[in-house]
Design a protein around this motif. Structure first.
Motif, PDB file in Angstrom:
ATOM      1  N   PHE A   1      61.480  63.987 103.602  1.00  0.00           N
ATOM      2  CA  PHE A   1      60.759  65.104 104.406  1.00  0.00           C
ATOM      3  C   PHE A   1      60.763  64.394 106.077  1.00  0.00           C
ATOM      4  CE2 PHE A   1      57.057  67.589 105.963  1.00  0.00           C
ATOM      5  CZ  PHE A   1      57.516  68.913 105.870  1.00  0.00           C
ATOM      6  N   ILE A   2      60.235  63.083 105.886  1.00  0.00           N
ATOM      7  CA  ILE A   2      60.062  62.462 107.401  1.00  0.00           C
ATOM      8  C   ILE A   2      61.468  62.306 108.107  1.00  0.00           C
ATOM      9  CG2 ILE A   2      59.349  60.348 108.563  1.00  0.00           C
ATOM     10  CD1 ILE A   2      57.287  60.004 106.232  1.00  0.00           C
ATOM     11  N   HIS A   3      62.322  62.031 107.294  1.00  0.00           N
ATOM     12  CA  HIS A   3      63.565  61.747 107.889  1.00  0.00           C
ATOM     13  C   HIS A   3      64.020  63.123 108.686  1.00  0.00           C
ATOM     14  CE1 HIS A   3      68.107  60.786 108.220  1.00  0.00           C
ATOM     15  NE2 HIS A   3      68.204  61.938 107.858  1.00  0.00           N
ATOM     16  N   PHE A   4      64.072  64.334 107.667  1.00  0.00           N
ATOM     17  CA  PHE A   4      64.120  65.836 107.981  1.00  0.00           C
ATOM     18  C   PHE A   4      63.405  66.050 109.365  1.00  0.00           C
ATOM     19  CE2 PHE A   4      64.271  70.146 107.967  1.00  0.00           C
ATOM     20  CZ  PHE A   4      65.623  70.597 107.855  1.00  0.00           C
ATOM     21  N   ALA A   5      62.353  65.904 109.296  1.00  0.00           N
ATOM     22  CA  ALA A   5      61.340  66.242 110.592  1.00  0.00           C
ATOM     23  C   ALA A   5      61.995  65.437 111.811  1.00  0.00           C
ATOM     24  CB  ALA A   5      59.910  66.066 110.140  1.00  0.00           C
ATOM     25  N   GLN A   6      62.071  64.314 111.597  1.00  0.00           N
ATOM     26  CA  GLN A   6      62.435  63.523 112.880  1.00  0.00           C
ATOM     27  C   GLN A   6      63.953  63.866 113.278  1.00  0.00           C
ATOM     28  OE1 GLN A   6      61.773  59.556 111.318  1.00  0.00           O
ATOM     29  NE2 GLN A   6      59.728  59.522 112.393  1.00  0.00           N
ATOM     30  N   THR A   7      64.794  64.031 112.333  1.00  0.00           N
ATOM     31  CA  THR A   7      66.144  64.498 112.805  1.00  0.00           C
ATOM     32  C   THR A   7      66.111  65.611 113.439  1.00  0.00           C
ATOM     33  OG1 THR A   7      67.225  63.237 110.793  1.00  0.00           O
ATOM     34  CG2 THR A   7      68.390  64.758 111.854  1.00  0.00           C
ATOM     35  N   TYR A   8      65.132  66.765 113.108  1.00  0.00           N
ATOM     36  CA  TYR A   8      65.343  68.079 113.600  1.00  0.00           C
ATOM     37  C   TYR A   8      64.160  68.366 114.877  1.00  0.00           C
ATOM     38  CZ  TYR A   8      68.933  69.308 110.434  1.00  0.00           C
ATOM     39  OH  TYR A   8      70.194  69.480 109.884  1.00  0.00           O
ATOM     40  N   GLN A   9      63.531  67.309 115.189  1.00  0.00           N
ATOM     41  CA  GLN A   9      62.543  67.617 116.087  1.00  0.00           C
ATOM     42  C   GLN A   9      63.048  68.406 117.350  1.00  0.00           C
ATOM     43  OE1 GLN A   9      60.396  63.852 117.449  1.00  0.00           O
ATOM     44  NE2 GLN A   9      59.119  63.740 115.503  1.00  0.00           N
ATOM     45  N   ASN A  10      64.129  68.144 117.728  1.00  0.00           N
ATOM     46  CA  ASN A  10      64.677  68.784 119.006  1.00  0.00           C
ATOM     47  C   ASN A  10      65.600  70.336 118.619  1.00  0.00           C
ATOM     48  OD1 ASN A  10      63.457  67.316 120.869  1.00  0.00           O
ATOM     49  ND2 ASN A  10      65.204  65.703 120.607  1.00  0.00           N
ATOM     50  N   LYS A  11      65.582  70.335 117.459  1.00  0.00           N
ATOM     51  CA  LYS A  11      66.263  71.530 117.011  1.00  0.00           C
ATOM     52  C   LYS A  11      65.611  72.656 116.357  1.00  0.00           C
ATOM     53  CE  LYS A  11      70.407  68.135 116.243  1.00  0.00           C
ATOM     54  NZ  LYS A  11      70.991  67.693 115.281  1.00  0.00           N
ATOM     55  N   LEU A  12      64.442  72.186 115.448  1.00  0.00           N
ATOM     56  CA  LEU A  12      63.615  73.293 114.982  1.00  0.00           C
ATOM     57  C   LEU A  12      62.212  73.225 115.660  1.00  0.00           C
ATOM     58  CD1 LEU A  12      64.173  72.357 111.136  1.00  0.00           C
ATOM     59  CD2 LEU A  12      64.965  74.242 112.424  1.00  0.00           C
ATOM     60  N   GLU A  13      61.745  74.409 115.622  1.00  0.00           N
ATOM     61  CA  GLU A  13      60.489  74.591 116.222  1.00  0.00           C
ATOM     62  C   GLU A  13      59.311  74.359 115.106  1.00  0.00           C
ATOM     63  OE1 GLU A  13      58.092  77.836 119.118  1.00  0.00           O
ATOM     64  OE2 GLU A  13      60.099  78.100 118.753  1.00  0.00           O
ATOM     65  N   LEU A  14      59.530  74.737 113.730  1.00  0.00           N
ATOM     66  CA  LEU A  14      59.027  75.024 112.776  1.00  0.00           C
ATOM     67  C   LEU A  14      59.258  74.602 111.503  1.00  0.00           C
ATOM     68  CD1 LEU A  14      55.681  75.735 112.725  1.00  0.00           C
ATOM     69  CD2 LEU A  14      56.701  78.158 111.888  1.00  0.00           C
ATOM     70  N   ILE A  15      58.589  73.840 110.596  1.00  0.00           N
ATOM     71  CA  ILE A  15      59.080  74.084 109.303  1.00  0.00           C
ATOM     72  C   ILE A  15      57.974  74.731 108.343  1.00  0.00           C
ATOM     73  CG2 ILE A  15      59.561  72.567 107.192  1.00  0.00           C
ATOM     74  CD1 ILE A  15      60.319  70.277 109.153  1.00  0.00           C
ATOM     75  N   ASP A  16      58.362  75.836 107.765  1.00  0.00           N
ATOM     76  CA  ASP A  16      57.450  76.600 107.020  1.00  0.00           C
ATOM     77  C   ASP A  16      57.369  75.793 105.503  1.00  0.00           C
ATOM     78  OD1 ASP A  16      56.078  78.618 105.906  1.00  0.00           O
ATOM     79  OD2 ASP A  16      57.624  79.555 105.197  1.00  0.00           O
ATOM     80  N   CYS A  17      55.950  75.746 105.447  1.00  0.00           N
ATOM     81  CA  CYS A  17      55.555  75.053 103.950  1.00  0.00           C
ATOM     82  C   CYS A  17      55.124  75.914 103.090  1.00  0.00           C
ATOM     83  CB  CYS A  17      54.917  73.909 104.251  1.00  0.00           C
ATOM     84  SG  CYS A  17      55.555  72.438 105.509  1.00  0.00           S
ATOM     85  N   GLN A  18      54.925  77.120 103.618  1.00  0.00           N
ATOM     86  CA  GLN A  18      54.470  78.310 102.741  1.00  0.00           C
ATOM     87  C   GLN A  18      53.008  78.067 102.151  1.00  0.00           C
ATOM     88  OE1 GLN A  18      57.273  78.841  99.681  1.00  0.00           O
ATOM     89  NE2 GLN A  18      58.732  79.730 100.871  1.00  0.00           N
ATOM     90  N   SER A  19      52.731  77.295 101.280  1.00  0.00           N
ATOM     91  CA  SER A  19      51.365  77.162 100.867  1.00  0.00           C
ATOM     92  C   SER A  19      50.729  75.575 100.922  1.00  0.00           C
ATOM     93  CB  SER A  19      51.008  77.753  99.385  1.00  0.00           C
ATOM     94  OG  SER A  19      51.755  79.222  99.363  1.00  0.00           O
ATOM     95  N   HIS A  20      49.438  75.626 100.904  1.00  0.00           N
ATOM     96  CA  HIS A  20      48.861  74.120 101.027  1.00  0.00           C
ATOM     97  C   HIS A  20      49.242  73.218 100.030  1.00  0.00           C
ATOM     98  CE1 HIS A  20      46.034  71.041 100.661  1.00  0.00           C
ATOM     99  NE2 HIS A  20      45.924  71.025 101.829  1.00  0.00           N
ATOM    100  N   THR A  21      49.533  71.934 100.354  1.00  0.00           N
ATOM    101  CA  THR A  21      49.563  70.905  99.414  1.00  0.00           C
ATOM    102  C   THR A  21      49.021  69.694 100.123  1.00  0.00           C
ATOM    103  OG1 THR A  21      51.748  70.032  99.855  1.00  0.00           O
ATOM    104  CG2 THR A  21      51.845  71.750  98.275  1.00  0.00           C
ATOM    105  N   ASP A  22      48.415  68.948  99.336  1.00  0.00           N
ATOM    106  CA  ASP A  22      47.707  67.593 100.123  1.00  0.00           C
ATOM    107  C   ASP A  22      48.942  66.638 100.476  1.00  0.00           C
ATOM    108  OD1 ASP A  22      45.309  68.325  99.534  1.00  0.00           O
ATOM    109  OD2 ASP A  22      45.105  67.245  97.368  1.00  0.00           O
ATOM    110  N   HIS A  23      49.976  66.628  99.541  1.00  0.00           N
ATOM    111  CA  HIS A  23      51.039  65.742 100.047  1.00  0.00           C
ATOM    112  C   HIS A  23      51.801  66.121 101.506  1.00  0.00           C
ATOM    113  CE1 HIS A  23      54.995  63.893  99.118  1.00  0.00           C
ATOM    114  NE2 HIS A  23      55.584  64.827  99.562  1.00  0.00           N
ATOM    115  N   LEU A  24      51.913  67.237 101.700  1.00  0.00           N
ATOM    116  CA  LEU A  24      52.464  67.785 102.925  1.00  0.00           C
ATOM    117  C   LEU A  24      51.420  67.668 104.067  1.00  0.00           C
ATOM    118  CD1 LEU A  24      54.806  70.676 102.079  1.00  0.00           C
ATOM    119  CD2 LEU A  24      55.464  68.398 102.782  1.00  0.00           C
ATOM    120  N   GLU A  25      50.215  68.001 103.508  1.00  0.00           N
ATOM    121  CA  GLU A  25      49.144  67.710 104.786  1.00  0.00           C
ATOM    122  C   GLU A  25      49.179  66.366 105.341  1.00  0.00           C
ATOM    123  OE1 GLU A  25      44.286  68.998 105.369  1.00  0.00           O
ATOM    124  OE2 GLU A  25      44.975  68.642 103.341  1.00  0.00           O
ATOM    125  N   SER A  26      49.138  65.252 104.544  1.00  0.00           N
ATOM    126  CA  SER A  26      49.183  63.998 104.939  1.00  0.00           C
ATOM    127  C   SER A  26      50.214  63.524 105.763  1.00  0.00           C
ATOM    128  CB  SER A  26      49.411  62.978 103.495  1.00  0.00           C
ATOM    129  OG  SER A  26      50.502  63.022 103.037  1.00  0.00           O
TER     130      SER A  26
END
Length: 217
Positions: free
Chosen positions: A170-195
């Motif tokens: 997930f970190i790799h994906f977010a860093q790779t697409y920082q200049n290509k994606l405005e948003l990643i939709d995670c839908q519903s809360h998880t502690d894992h993704l909040e961290s």
């Protein structure tokens, strides 16, 4: 809630209709056409196999802005040591199968039915769905999949067979697409993704971003 007609692909407008606890509608089918249309409106299916199909657009929405990704010191060390390698769209079918089959704490089953899986696989074949694979010693140990709508990636599900695999992916994906994606939709809360930096935003803010360059709006 509004019951959908199986013979007509339509949904209530999520900007105008809040539904019940985020549920916009129920019924309909899981055709590729309906699923693709739903995601372009910010709506996604989530239900127990064998039960009525439920369509959701919760308010608030749990999302990650890629530039806000949080990388802990321990995760930075793991990424710097190249413990994992990453690929995209090299094994979509295995990623979604693992997302279905992986044992999850507090869950006795899966929401991913065979019909829904096959629809997402077809969406991948059409170039509309993508997967991120995480490898360790040439073994698939983690990953996730979702749909990309313009500059928004709608994440669906992830799995991890070894510690930190899905987090690293997930970190790799977010860093790779920082200049290509405005948003990643995670839908519903998880502690894992909040961290990792995901947070709640109002539904209208999410929809405003999603609807940019969206042919259905």
């Amino acid at each position: 809630m509004i019951r959908l007609d199986e013979n007509e692909i339509s949904f209530p407008d999520p900007e105008l209709y809040d539904g019940h606890e985020g549920i916009i509608a129920f019924g309909g089918d899981l055709s590729v056409e309906r699923i693709w249309f739903a995601y372009q409106l910010g709506i996604f299916p989530w239900f127990n196999p064998g039960e009525e199909i439920l369509w959701w657009c919760p308010d608030p929405r749990f999302v990650l802005f890629p530039e806000e990704i949080k990388v802990s010191k321990s995760m930075k060390k793991i990424l710097d040591r190249n413990v994992f390698t990453f690929t995209e769209n090299t094994n979509f079918r295995e990623v979604i199968k693992n997302c279905r089959d992986i044992s999850r704490k507090g869950q006795s089953g899966t929401w991913l039915s065979d019909e829904l899986m096959e629809s997402f696989i077809k969406l991948h074949d059409y170039g509309l769905a993508k997967s991120l694979e995480v490898w360790q010693n040439e073994e698939l140990v983690g990953g996730f999949y979702g749909l990309q709508i313009g500059n928004v990636f709608c994440g669906e599900s992830m799995f991890s067979k070894v510690s930190n695999a899905s987090k690293a992916g997930f970190i790799h994906f977010a860093q790779t697409y920082q200049n290509k994606l405005e948003l990643i939709d995670c839908q519903s809360h998880t502690d894992h993704l909040e961290s990792l930096g995901a947070r709640m935003v109002p539904k209208r803010e999410f929809l405003k971003i999603l609807y940019k360059n969206n042919e259905h709006r």
